[in-house]
Design a protein around this motif. Structure first.
Motif, mmCIF file in Angstrom:
data_model
loop_
_atom_site.group_PDB
_atom_site.id
_atom_site.type_symbol
_atom_site.label_atom_id
_atom_site.label_comp_id
_atom_site.label_asym_id
_atom_site.label_seq_id
_atom_site.Cartn_x
_atom_site.Cartn_y
_atom_site.Cartn_z
ATOM 1 N N MET A 227 0.486 -1.168 -0.059
ATOM 2 C CA MET A 227 -0.334 -0.085 0.082
ATOM 3 C C MET A 227 1.028 1.225 0.113
ATOM 4 O O MET A 227 0.456 2.374 -0.741
ATOM 5 N N SER A 228 2.011 0.730 0.861
ATOM 6 C CA SER A 228 3.049 2.192 1.082
ATOM 7 C C SER A 228 3.662 2.645 -0.686
ATOM 8 O O SER A 228 3.443 3.803 -1.331
ATOM 9 N N VAL A 229 3.587 1.038 -1.489
ATOM 10 C CA VAL A 229 4.291 1.296 -2.281
ATOM 11 C C VAL A 229 3.194 2.242 -3.799
ATOM 12 O O VAL A 229 4.272 3.159 -4.429
ATOM 13 N N GLU A 230 2.256 1.996 -3.285
ATOM 14 C CA GLU A 230 1.129 2.703 -4.366
ATOM 15 C C GLU A 230 0.802 3.813 -4.308
ATOM 16 O O GLU A 230 0.608 4.132 -5.440
ATOM 17 N N LEU A 231 1.617 4.479 -3.085
ATOM 18 C CA LEU A 231 0.603 5.797 -2.389
ATOM 19 C C LEU A 231 1.915 6.681 -2.394
ATOM 20 O O LEU A 231 1.835 8.064 -2.757
ATOM 21 N N ALA A 422 8.371 0.515 -6.049
ATOM 22 C CA ALA A 422 8.342 2.212 -5.426
ATOM 23 C C ALA A 422 9.338 3.284 -5.828
ATOM 24 O O ALA A 422 9.452 4.345 -5.890
ATOM 25 N N ILE A 423 10.595 2.745 -5.533
ATOM 26 C CA ILE A 423 11.798 3.456 -5.384
ATOM 27 C C ILE A 423 12.495 4.397 -7.120
ATOM 28 O O ILE A 423 11.934 5.619 -7.329
ATOM 29 N N VAL A 424 11.763 3.235 -7.822
ATOM 30 C CA VAL A 424 11.531 4.042 -9.768
ATOM 31 C C VAL A 424 11.208 5.122 -9.736
ATOM 32 O O VAL A 424 11.369 5.744 -10.344
#
Length: 530
Positions: A227-231, A422-424
């Motif tokens: 979820m943090s990756v998506e947001l 997430a990072i890229v």
């Protein structure tokens, strides 16, 4: 239970013909998952346009990824205890039924739930199908040769998936993208039921208690991370995304402590302390980080940044996915003939780093032949990495932890992909948005910054014409602003690919921590077949 016959070829449980038919079943299973992953992305914009739910766009992919990452270690462990055939059959049924439900979806929430069910089936498939190969072929040399079939199935699905998804969506509607799984699933089910033997460990007996608390903690930890990756790209690092990351970290810490005390852990922590397995797990994360970044952002670079058509971009991407298969075949021929098999890991990560870093410097003026060569090198690198990580881990883990070790490699590769996305994604989004905002503000056209800030406008010709018309009527040089947006996108993707290339380069350095692996020719004790 009957034992294998004495006339079976050395290093494999079944005669050649039965091995071939069993492997066809497993290959159809692998193709089922790989095909679904590649065709769905092409249809997503059409799906959202029809079902009207853009806020659920990311969750169509996320729901599948999350449930599959959670279920991979569960069924990898259960396959170690009860044999893999029942779970392979069940997974095909679940995946195929879920695919039909996806095709019948009448709303985005319905589709997201169906994709979550499909992810459960996909996790069962990945957690058991790859480990079947080690059951069928205990000799690592023989196993490497037969794994070419899996690599070929994976490569074919990846090569035709994007084009097939586009053709099906255009000719038959987006629902056909999910229905295409049905005939493949039926074929896989028949071959697996008819020819895949039910191999079980002779020493195991009695009921096994599933570590449901461990599974729950894995779900919370990975779910909060996803979820943090998506947001993160849209919201940035605010209180909400920080809270999700803290929740994920707490769940992982709790999982670590619980699994050390659990009598029957779903995630044996001693595997992470094993000097032979731990570096392979780390390398799987780095491989997933770089692979997902390359597969996601190379097409956007070619279409949005360089202005190529989808067909031209597809031709440039083809060597990457095809050479994964070719690289696996070459790897199988080479690794059994060299004294130090670990050298292939160095070569694989080195080639992957070289290709990603080279692409991070690519320009629109670069000859297509050079771009094809970069993709080819990257594909060979992945072809050298993925089969060797699997074989090395299976060789190190031994028969008792074979399934969970194989499953952990697959899970950690997906986790690496999540982190890499997430990072890229954050780097690309922030850099591109910042560049567009600056260019539009300098031209006094800030009111169009939001529309130009969506990279889709650089690909969709109709959106381009509409925006250029509006800018022209307002007295702005729309073509110049569009070109500046392209340059911002190229710079943003270059930055993201640079991060992915660094991850692959770190993989080269970490490869030295893998203890020397010897691919023994002596087969392990045979498993009992029902």
């Amino acid at each position: 239970m009957p034992q294998p016959h004495s006339d079976e070829p050395a290093g494999q449980v079944l005669p050649f013909r039965k091995s071939l038919l069993a492997m066809l079943g497993v290959s159809f299973v692998v193709m089922l998952v790989a095909l679904d992953q590649t065709v769905v992305g092409t249809a997503l914009p059409t799906v959202v346009a029809e079902l009207q739910g853009f806020e659920y766009y990311a969750w169509v992919v996320t729901a599948y990824l999350l449930t599959s990452v959670i279920t991979v270690p569960i069924f990898g462990r259960l396959g170690d205890y009860y044999g893999r055939k029942p779970f392979v059959l069940a997974s095909i049924v679940v995946f195929t039924v879920a695919s039909a439900l996806c095709g019948l979806a009448t709303s985005m929430p319905f589709l997201v739930l169906a994709r979550a069910l499909q992810g459960i089936g996909g996790g069962m498939l990945v957690g058991t199908a790859f480990a079947c190969i080690a059951d069928l072929f205990p000799d690592s040399h023989v196993r490497l040769r037969w794994q070419v079939m899996l690599s070929a199935a994976f490569g074919i699905a990846n090569a035709i998936g994007p084009s097939l998804g586009g053709v099906l969506t255009e000719w038959s509607g987006w629902r056909a993208v999910f229905y295409v799984n049905l005939p493949v699933g039926v074929l896989g089910l028949w071959f697996a039921w008819r020819y895949l033997p039910h191999l079980r460990q002779q020493a195991h007996g009695g009921p096994v208690r599933v570590d449901w608390l461990g599974a729950l903690l894995i779900a919370v930890g990975l779910g909060a991370m996803q979820m943090s990756v998506e947001l993160l790209p849209g919201r940035g690092f605010d209180a909400y995304t920080a809270g999700l990351l803290v929740l994920s970290a707490l769940a992982m810490v709790a999982l670590w402590h619980w699994e050390q005390r659990c009598a029957n852990p779903i995630l044996p922590v001693e595997m992470f302390r094993n000097p032979g397995l731990a570096p392979l797990f780390q390398l799987s994360v780095f491989a997933g980080f770089t692979m997902f970044a390359l597969l996601l952002y190379a097409p956007l670079l070619f279409q949005g940044g360089f202005g190529l058509s989808p067909k031209e971009a597809g031709l440039l991407i083809t060597p990457l996915v095809v050479c994964i298969t070719v690289g696996s075949i070459v790897n199988g021929r080479v690794i059994t003939r060299i004294r130090r098999p670990n050298a292939m890991l160095y070569a694989g990560f080195g080639m992957l780093a070289l290709a990603t870093l080279a692409l991070s410097q690519a320009t629109r003026a670069m000859p297509h032949g050079m771009l094809l060569a970069i993709m080819l090198v990257g594909g060979f690198g992945l072809g050298f990495i993925m089969p060797n990580l699997t074989v090395f881990a299976q060789q190190t883990a031994g028969r008792e932890h074979l399934g969970i070790a194989t499953a952990m490699l697959q899970s950690l590769r997906m986790v690496g992909g999540m982190v890499g996305t997430a990072i890229v994604g954050t780097l690309v989004t922030r850099s591109y948005t910042g560049g567009v905002d600056h260019a539009m503000a300098a031209a006094g056209a800030s009111q169009w910054a939001a529309r130009m800030g969506d990279p889709q406008v650089l690909i969709d010709k109709a959106s381009q014409l509409s925006l250029l018309g509006e800018l022209g009527q307002a007295g702005h040089n729309g073509a110049l602003l569009l070109e500046q947006a392209r340059m911002s996108l190229v710079s943003a993707i270059h930055l993201g690919l640079l991060a992915a290339g660094i991850a692959a380069a770190v993989g080269v350095w970490c490869a030295h921590r893998v203890p020397p692996v010897r691919l023994a020719r002596t087969a392990e004790p045979a498993m009992a077949a029902e």
